[in-house]
Design a protein around this motif. Structure first.
Motif, short mmCIF file in Angstrom:
data_model
loop_
_atom_site.label_atom_id
_atom_site.label_comp_id
_atom_site.label_asym_id
_atom_site.label_seq_id
_atom_site.Cartn_x
_atom_site.Cartn_y
_atom_site.Cartn_z
N UNK A 1 0.84 -1.19 0.00
CA UNK A 1 0.00 0.00 0.00
C UNK A 1 0.88 1.25 0.00
N UNK A 2 0.56 2.19 -0.87
CA UNK A 2 1.28 3.45 -0.93
C UNK A 2 0.28 4.58 -1.11
N UNK A 3 0.66 5.75 -0.66
CA UNK A 3 -0.16 6.93 -0.88
C UNK A 3 0.15 7.53 -2.24
N UNK A 4 -0.81 8.22 -2.80
CA UNK A 4 -0.57 8.91 -4.06
C UNK A 4 0.63 9.85 -3.90
N UNK A 5 1.50 9.81 -4.89
CA UNK A 5 2.73 10.58 -4.83
C UNK A 5 3.90 9.83 -4.22
N UNK A 6 3.63 8.68 -3.66
CA UNK A 6 4.68 7.89 -3.03
C UNK A 6 5.39 6.98 -4.01
N UNK A 7 6.22 6.12 -3.44
CA UNK A 7 7.06 5.24 -4.27
C UNK A 7 7.03 3.80 -3.75
N UNK A 8 7.21 2.88 -4.65
CA UNK A 8 7.40 1.47 -4.32
C UNK A 8 8.42 0.90 -5.30
N UNK A 9 9.15 -0.11 -4.84
CA UNK A 9 10.06 -0.81 -5.72
C UNK A 9 9.69 -2.29 -5.74
N UNK A 10 9.38 -2.79 -6.92
CA UNK A 10 9.06 -4.20 -7.09
C UNK A 10 10.31 -4.95 -7.53
N UNK A 11 10.48 -6.15 -7.03
CA UNK A 11 11.59 -7.00 -7.43
C UNK A 11 11.07 -8.33 -7.93
N UNK A 12 11.76 -8.89 -8.88
CA UNK A 12 11.43 -10.20 -9.44
C UNK A 12 12.72 -11.00 -9.50
N UNK A 13 12.74 -12.11 -8.79
CA UNK A 13 13.92 -12.97 -8.78
C UNK A 13 13.60 -14.27 -9.49
N UNK A 14 14.46 -14.65 -10.41
CA UNK A 14 14.25 -15.88 -11.18
C UNK A 14 15.03 -17.04 -10.56
N UNK A 15 14.47 -18.23 -10.68
CA UNK A 15 15.13 -19.41 -10.12
C UNK A 15 16.26 -19.91 -11.01
N UNK A 16 16.33 -19.41 -12.24
CA UNK A 16 17.37 -19.84 -13.16
C UNK A 16 17.88 -18.69 -14.00
#
Length: 116
Positions: free
Chosen positions: A11-26
């Protein structure tokens, strides 16, 4: 078989920031593109950002200038830095490994909710 595991949603407020990460098994070097898609409630899944070999990063017009995709093959990781979030960015975000325009693998998705 490669598994993609996303994290970083929330959850973030408008104007805020988030960082998504995706880690692969191979190894992800075989995929010429690594992408982030998103699906808002009641809408179809759409491409938000993609990193294509020899072409660089491409973004949907709705996120251009606010989102940044990055890829680290050595760490088998793809990230999506999301700044200046808007309520319309709310949805489930999916990591995808693509080869010549076709998605080979999907992650399970991570929920992003942006409040006003």
């Amino acid at each position: 078989q490669i598994q993609l595991v996303e994290s970083g949603g929330g959850l973030a407020q408008a104007g805020g920031s988030l960082t998504l990460s995706c880690v692969a098994s191979g190894n992800i070097e075989m995929f010429n593109a690594m992408s982030w898609y998103r699906q808002a409630p009641g809408k179809e899944r759409e491409l938000a950002a993609t990193m294509i070999d020899d072409e660089g990063a491409k973004y949907a017009d709705s996120v251009k200038g606010r989102f940044t995709i990055s890829r680290d093959n050595a760490k088998r990781t793809v990230r999506l830095q999301m700044n200046n979030l808007k309520p319309e960015d709310t949805g489930v975000y999916y990591c995808a490994a693509e080869f010549i325009g076709m998605v080979g693998y999907w992650g399970q998705g991570t929920q992003v909710t942006v409040s006003t």
